[in-house]
Scaffold this motif. Structure first.
Motif, PDB file in Angstrom:
ATOM      1  N   ILE A   1      55.173  41.374  66.804  1.00 57.26           N
ATOM      2  CA  ILE A   1      54.917  40.577  65.596  1.00 57.26           C
ATOM      3  C   ILE A   1      55.376  39.134  65.801  1.00 57.26           C
ATOM      4  N   SER A   2      56.482  38.954  66.537  1.00 61.21           N
ATOM      5  CA  SER A   2      57.037  37.610  66.780  1.00 61.21           C
ATOM      6  C   SER A   2      56.107  36.734  67.612  1.00 61.21           C
ATOM      7  N   ARG A   3      55.131  37.347  68.266  1.00 59.25           N
ATOM      8  CA  ARG A   3      54.154  36.550  69.009  1.00 59.25           C
ATOM      9  C   ARG A   3      53.254  35.768  68.056  1.00 59.25           C
ATOM     10  N   VAL A   4      53.121  36.266  66.819  1.00 54.11           N
ATOM     11  CA  VAL A   4      52.274  35.594  65.813  1.00 54.11           C
ATOM     12  C   VAL A   4      53.132  34.913  64.752  1.00 54.11           C
TER      13      VAL A   4
ATOM     14  N   ALA B   1      53.389  31.895  55.738  1.00 62.04           N
ATOM     15  CA  ALA B   1      52.777  32.996  56.507  1.00 62.04           C
ATOM     16  C   ALA B   1      53.059  34.378  55.928  1.00 62.04           C
ATOM     17  N   LYS B   2      53.170  34.456  54.596  1.00 61.18           N
ATOM     18  CA  LYS B   2      53.416  35.768  53.976  1.00 61.18           C
ATOM     19  C   LYS B   2      52.213  36.693  54.190  1.00 61.18           C
ATOM     20  N   THR B   3      51.003  36.155  53.965  1.00 62.94           N
ATOM     21  CA  THR B   3      49.791  36.969  54.127  1.00 62.94           C
ATOM     22  C   THR B   3      49.562  37.309  55.594  1.00 62.94           C
ATOM     23  N   LEU B   4      49.784  36.343  56.462  1.00 61.14           N
ATOM     24  CA  LEU B   4      49.630  36.579  57.906  1.00 61.14           C
ATOM     25  C   LEU B   4      50.608  37.645  58.387  1.00 61.14           C
ATOM     26  N   LEU B   5      51.808  37.637  57.832  1.00 57.75           N
ATOM     27  CA  LEU B   5      52.828  38.618  58.231  1.00 57.75           C
ATOM     28  C   LEU B   5      52.348  40.040  57.963  1.00 57.75           C
ATOM     29  N   VAL B   6      51.865  40.285  56.748  1.00 56.69           N
ATOM     30  CA  VAL B   6      51.460  41.661  56.412  1.00 56.69           C
ATOM     31  C   VAL B   6      50.220  42.074  57.204  1.00 56.69           C
ATOM     32  N   ASN B   7      49.323  41.138  57.442  1.00 54.68           N
ATOM     33  CA  ASN B   7      48.143  41.416  58.253  1.00 54.68           C
ATOM     34  C   ASN B   7      48.545  41.793  59.676  1.00 54.68           C
ATOM     35  N   THR B   8      49.508  41.066  60.219  1.00 57.21           N
ATOM     36  CA  THR B   8      49.997  41.321  61.580  1.00 57.21           C
ATOM     37  C   THR B   8      50.704  42.673  61.665  1.00 57.21           C
ATOM     38  N   VAL B   9      51.543  42.975  60.655  1.00 56.61           N
ATOM     39  CA  VAL B   9      52.249  44.262  60.615  1.00 56.61           C
ATOM     40  C   VAL B   9      51.236  45.411  60.601  1.00 56.61           C
ATOM     41  N   ALA B  10      50.201  45.272  59.758  1.00 57.23           N
ATOM     42  CA  ALA B  10      49.177  46.320  59.655  1.00 57.23           C
ATOM     43  C   ALA B  10      48.469  46.540  60.991  1.00 57.23           C
TER      44      ALA B  10
ATOM     45  N   SER C   1      51.029  26.709  68.186  1.00 61.42           N
ATOM     46  CA  SER C   1      50.263  27.955  68.341  1.00 61.42           C
ATOM     47  C   SER C   1      49.074  28.032  67.382  1.00 61.42           C
ATOM     48  N   THR C   2      49.162  27.355  66.235  1.00 63.60           N
ATOM     49  CA  THR C   2      48.081  27.484  65.238  1.00 63.60           C
ATOM     50  C   THR C   2      47.037  26.372  65.328  1.00 63.60           C
TER      51      THR C   2
ATOM     52  N   ASN D   1      44.425  29.397  71.388  1.00 61.41           N
ATOM     53  CA  ASN D   1      45.146  30.552  71.935  1.00 61.41           C
ATOM     54  C   ASN D   1      45.541  31.499  70.809  1.00 61.41           C
ATOM     55  N   LYS D   2      44.826  32.602  70.699  1.00 56.06           N
ATOM     56  CA  LYS D   2      45.158  33.606  69.683  1.00 56.06           C
ATOM     57  C   LYS D   2      45.636  34.862  70.391  1.00 56.06           C
ATOM     58  N   PRO D   3      46.915  35.215  70.212  1.00 57.18           N
ATOM     59  CA  PRO D   3      47.421  36.391  70.918  1.00 57.18           C
ATOM     60  C   PRO D   3      46.720  37.668  70.481  1.00 57.18           C
ATOM     61  N   GLU D   4      46.410  38.512  71.460  1.00 57.45           N
ATOM     62  CA  GLU D   4      45.800  39.801  71.156  1.00 57.45           C
ATOM     63  C   GLU D   4      46.917  40.815  70.942  1.00 57.45           C
ATOM     64  N   LEU D   5      46.949  41.377  69.743  1.00 59.32           N
ATOM     65  CA  LEU D   5      48.056  42.280  69.396  1.00 59.32           C
ATOM     66  C   LEU D   5      47.782  43.702  69.878  1.00 59.32           C
TER      67      LEU D   5
END
Length: 320
Positions: A24-27, A57-66, A194-195, A199-203
């Motif tokens: 998650i810390s990568r994003v 990045a509240k919305t990005l956080l939950v999207n990344t967690v999912a 990063s934004t 470069n978009k990290p692949e999770l």
């Protein structure tokens, strides 16, 4: 998933947690404590309330967690005209002239309730049954929600126009109340780097829904010694003004304190914090690690506290 013992399972949990938070810390840069709180609440089978200004990045956080947890995710934007049926779903008349239930966005593993305090209490209440019972009732019929089920709600503290304060009953359903702060200068440079590039990290997907449910059960199996459990319960009891354990500061500054659900969350949160830290039983440090985020939304300050600028966090730290 079969482990020979709970100890082996707890070792796997600690290892999985480290892999998830690293991924998650990568994003999400510079929000390690927030990521930790969200993951503890998922592994404890609880819900989480995030409070912070826009753009953190509240919305990005939950999207990344999912994504990392390989879970089905839905986002609901709460607005003043949102209806309960917009969340839980509604019955429609089908082609065969019979009623069919059309599932709403609440039927997912992770729900992002964005700006939850922008909708009237009637609509907020639609989430109450879902959060507590893990089911919804429409036209007298109950529908179970998928497992695991987790609500991540966000609140924007700077815009008070057109907001409806969350009722105490709903606040109490949230295990954690997490305050997001601005990133440090160094972290913000990393965020912008990063934004603003391609470069978009692949999770990588690290845990499945079945593995999460196994770990949720495992956390509950973690043993806790009596004096740590009593300490957790006493923390909640000390926040209740006019009772035997209440401190002078609590009697002076609080209208009322935390209920028994806070004690339950303190114990389960301490167990989970110990497990992800590589320990097999929680101690008082683990209780302290989760106490602020569990208690801060369950105590109500009186006018004297507000007039003197005494915050909920200061009162809780005084109880420690």
């Amino acid at each position: 998933m079969n482990y020979n013992s709970d100890v082996e399972g707890l070792d796997a949990l600690s290892l999985s947690y480290n892999r998830i938070s690293k991924e998650i810390s990568r994003v999400i840069i510079g929000q390690d404590e927030v990521i930790k709180a969200v993951l503890i609440s998922i592994l404890s089978n609880g819900h989480c309330l995030l409070i912070g200004v826009p753009g953190l990045a509240k919305t990005l956080l939950v999207n990344t967690v999912a994504q990392v947890l390989d879970l089905h995710y839905n986002r609901v934007q709460f607005t003043p005209d949102l209806m309960p049926s917009d969340i839980v779903g509604s019955e429609i008349l089908g082609e065969d002239r019979s009623f069919k239930f059309l599932k709403g966005p609440v039927f997912a593993n992770i729900i992002l309730a964005d700006e939850i305090n922008r909708t009237p209490p009637k609509t907020q209440a639609a989430l109450l049954e879902a959060m507590q019972e893990k089911m919804v009732t429409v036209a007298g019929k109950s529908y179970p929600l998928p497992n695991p089920f987790f609500v991540l709600a966000t609140q924007n503290p700077i815009e008070q126009e057109g907001t409806y304060p969350l009722p105490e009953a709903q606040l109490d359903r949230f295990m954690f109340n997490v305050t997001l702060s601005y990133p440090s200068f160094k972290d913000e440079i990393e965020v912008v780097k990063s934004t603003t590039s391609n470069n978009k990290p692949e999770l990588h997907k690290i845990l499945t829904a079945d593995q999460i449910q196994y770990f949720q059960q495992l956390v509950r199996n973690v043993p806790i010694v009596d004096h740590v459990l009593e300490y957790a319960v006493s923390l909640s009891a000390k926040t209740r003004p006019g009772t035997a354990l209440a401190t002078p500061e609590v009697n002076k500054y609080l209208s009322w304190g935390a209920g028994p659900r806070a004690s339950q969350y303190l114990v389960i949160g301490a167990k989970c914090h110990a497990a992800i830290s590589g320990k097999y039983s929680p101690d008082i440090e683990d209780v302290h690690a989760v106490a602020l985020q569990i208690l801060r939304h369950r105590i109500v300050r009186n006018y004297k506290a507000e007039a003197e600028g005494i915050t909920a966090d200061e009162i809780i730290k005084g109880i420690f």
